[in-house]
Write a protein that holds these residues in place. Structure first.
Motif, PDB file in Angstrom:
ATOM      1  N   UNK A  76       0.804  -1.221   0.000  1.00 44.62           N
ATOM      2  CA  UNK A  76       0.000   0.000   0.000  1.00 44.62           C
ATOM      3  C   UNK A  76       0.837   1.271   0.000  1.00 44.62           C
ATOM      4  N   UNK A  77       2.141   1.174   0.272  1.00 43.93           N
ATOM      5  CA  UNK A  77       2.998   2.362   0.202  1.00 43.93           C
ATOM      6  C   UNK A  77       3.262   2.793  -1.233  1.00 43.93           C
ATOM      7  N   UNK A  78       3.273   1.831  -2.171  1.00 41.25           N
ATOM      8  CA  UNK A  78       3.621   2.157  -3.557  1.00 41.25           C
ATOM      9  C   UNK A  78       2.528   1.805  -4.561  1.00 41.25           C
ATOM     10  N   UNK A  79       1.515   1.135  -4.127  1.00 39.96           N
ATOM     11  CA  UNK A  79       0.490   0.727  -5.091  1.00 39.96           C
ATOM     12  C   UNK A  79      -0.886   0.738  -4.445  1.00 39.96           C
ATOM     13  N   UNK A  80      -1.874   0.735  -5.317  1.00 44.52           N
ATOM     14  CA  UNK A  80      -3.259   0.649  -4.878  1.00 44.52           C
ATOM     15  C   UNK A  80      -4.035  -0.122  -5.930  1.00 44.52           C
ATOM     16  N   UNK A  81      -4.971  -0.908  -5.460  1.00 45.29           N
ATOM     17  CA  UNK A  81      -5.899  -1.602  -6.363  1.00 45.29           C
ATOM     18  C   UNK A  81      -7.296  -1.435  -5.781  1.00 45.29           C
ATOM     19  N   UNK A  82      -8.175  -0.871  -6.574  1.00 46.73           N
ATOM     20  CA  UNK A  82      -9.571  -0.736  -6.181  1.00 46.73           C
ATOM     21  C   UNK A  82     -10.374  -1.805  -6.910  1.00 46.73           C
TER      22      UNK A  82
END
Length: 161
Positions: free
Chosen positions: A49-55
């Protein structure tokens, strides 16, 4: 419901992947894949979660079990200057606006987190994604080195569309 993906979404993510047409998988991954390997599933659902996100877009089916309808993800470089995106919607739900909802959520997230650019690549005959990103303000240009299309959205203040 739109929300960040979680490790416990693994089973629903496998079902989501299995509901995709092979062509949609090829458009998203640039190769044909028939099944997700455990390492791929972990990579898709257990994110940094520091470098990426997926919704994910999810809903309860008739049995009360959560099902994944679409996924939009972004992975940023260590300095959060540039982030590469991807989006995919369950094949039977394409053309209903869910991809736009997911991408809008992703763009808003990137803006709030100070990302300067969102980038991606698409196959030139993937007309749905090309239409969608143009509609959202992306520049689209051919890449001669591999025959794909370069997708770019500048989020720097003063350059917003």
């Amino acid at each position: 419901m739109l929300r960040p993906i979680r490790p416990e979404d693994g089973e629903a993510h496998v079902a989501f992947f299995n509901a995709l047409d092979p062509e949609d998988v090829r458009y998203r991954m640039f190769v044909g894949i028939r099944a997700l390997q455990p390492s791929q599933l972990a990579r898709f659902t257990q994110i940094d979660y520091d470098r990426e996100m997926a919704f994910i877009a999810t809903r309860l089916n008739g049995d009360g079990v959560a099902e994944t309808l679409g996924v939009a993800r972004v992975v940023a470089d260590p300095d959060n200057i540039q982030a590469e995106f991807s989006v995919i919607v369950r094949s039977d739900l394409k053309g209903l606006g869910l991809g736009q909802v997911l991408m809008t959520k992703l763009i808003t997230y990137c803006r709030r987190h100070g990302t300067q650019e969102i980038i991606g690549e698409a196959l030139p005959h993937n007309v749905r994604i090309l239409h969608l990103v143009r509609k959202l303000g992306f520049d689209v240009k051919p890449l001669e080195r591999n025959g794909t299309m370069w997708l770019h959205l500048d989020l720097r203040p003063g350059l917003r569309r």
